[in-house]
Design an enzyme around this catalytic site. Structure first.
Site, PDB file in Angstrom:
ATOM      1  N   GLY A  95       0.790  -1.231   0.000  1.00  0.00           N
ATOM      2  CA  GLY A  95       0.000   0.000   0.000  1.00  0.00           C
ATOM      3  C   GLY A  95       0.814   1.269   0.000  1.00  0.00           C
ATOM      4  O   GLY A  95       0.267   2.356  -0.111  1.00  0.00           O
ATOM      5  N   LYS A  96       2.125   1.173   0.136  1.00  0.00           N
ATOM      6  CA  LYS A  96       2.915   2.395   0.217  1.00  0.00           C
ATOM      7  C   LYS A  96       3.647   2.699  -1.095  1.00  0.00           C
ATOM      8  O   LYS A  96       3.882   3.846  -1.410  1.00  0.00           O
ATOM      9  CB  LYS A  96       3.950   2.309   1.353  1.00  0.00           C
ATOM     10  CG  LYS A  96       3.333   2.405   2.732  1.00  0.00           C
ATOM     11  CD  LYS A  96       2.894   3.824   3.100  1.00  0.00           C
ATOM     12  CE  LYS A  96       2.028   3.770   4.346  1.00  0.00           C
ATOM     13  NZ  LYS A  96       1.691   4.986   4.969  1.00  0.00           N
TER      14      LYS A  96
END
Ligand code: GLU
Ligand code: ZN
Length: 296
Positions: A230-231
């Site tokens: 998710g980053k």
């Protein structure tokens, strides 16, 4: 000594939407709190407006609701707490515990994240400068409920660290400690990417005279390329129509028992099952889990 009644929290940063990795952290903190009849709060860590994705705060809360989470009391926003953080920083500057640092990124290159102390005794004015807190030459240690004993020598591994950035933004380390104390947190359950922030937080708690909470760091989910889930790219919001299935997958990721039919159930049912069967001792005792290792 009897423990204070359990208070836990989920503290998302609105720099993106909720992704599967943050769902796992939210679920773990929720179940750990509710399994003992504890309170569970949501705090918005919106300290960095330039990095905030417009609409992310509302989207995160909407997703949590769609996934059946219910939190106690209003959401605390860190953006409403700036005066309190600044008051503490001013006090530490006045006492000499904190000091101004105008080192450029370039000057700090090559020190491997360890601040070499260049500005420690320069007595710079606190304008147009970062503010750092002096750290002692000491080991800070704690026993994480999943990861076991963790220790870090603040002087050798971190050095004097930033509590206010040069652009005036308050550092996460300070805000999280002040807010966990304000909200009476007894338990911090979060991703293992914050394991090595914990010694800094223990030190700030000591300075502020706050009791240390218990810690439980859940394995961080990493992508096949090694990046934190998710980053490395912007994940879309978690789909509400898959709430049951994704909650079951998150339960499995946390090593918890599930039933095949559970994925078809309403999210509130899955959470109720999770609360009834929660056993933190089953969480994989590793700091990272590659996505490929995750149960389907
Ligand atoms: N806001 C942090 C994050 O989203 C979590 C902070 C915490 O749980 O201590 O990574
Ligand atoms: Zn400096």
């Amino acid at each position: 000594m009897s423990r204070r009644p359990y208070v836990g929290r989920f503290a998302p940063t609105p720099s993106g939407y909720l992704h599967f990795g943050s769902l796992v952290a939210a679920l773990a903190s929720y179940l750990d709190a509710r399994a003992v009849g504890g309170r569970w709060l949501v705090r918005m860590e919106d300290l960095d407006p330039p990095r905030e994705v417009p609409g992310a705060q509302a989207a995160i809360l909407t997703t949590l609701e769609a996934y059946g989470f219910e939190w106690d009391g209003p959401v605390l926003r860190q953006s409403e707490r700036l005066d309190a953080y600044r008051a503490v920083i001013a006090q530490w500057l006045a006492s000499g515990l904190a000091y101004a640092c105008d080192c450029s990124r370039k000057q700090l290159e090559g020190s491997g994240g360890l601040y070499p102390g260049h500005c420690r005794n320069r007595g710079l004015p606190a304008t147009d400068a970062a503010i750092r807190i002096r750290v002692p030459e000491l080991d800070y240690r704690f026993v994480d409920r999943v990861q076991g004993e963790f220790r870090q020598h603040l002087g050798r591994a971190v050095g004097d660290f930033v509590i206010q950035r040069r652009d005036g933004l308050i550092a996460y380390q300070l805000a999280v400690v002040m807010d966990d104390a304000l909200q009476g947190m007894t338990d911090v359950v979060r991703g293992a990417d914050l394991l090595d922030s914990t010694p800094r937080q223990l030190y700030l708690q000591e300075l502020l005279g706050h009791p240390a909470p218990r810690y439980l760091h859940v394995p961080l989910l990493i992508q096949p390329d090694g990046h934190k889930l998710g980053k490395s790219y912007r994940s879309p919001p978690l789909p509400p129509e898959q709430a049951g299935a994704l909650l079951v997958r998150a339960l499995r990721t946390l090593g918890q028992p599930t039933r095949a039919e559970l994925a078809e159930e309403a999210p509130a049912k899955v959470l109720a099952w999770g609360v009834a069967h929660w056993d933190a001792a089953l969480i994989p005792r590793v700091p990272h889990l590659a996505e490929a290792q995750l149960p389907a």
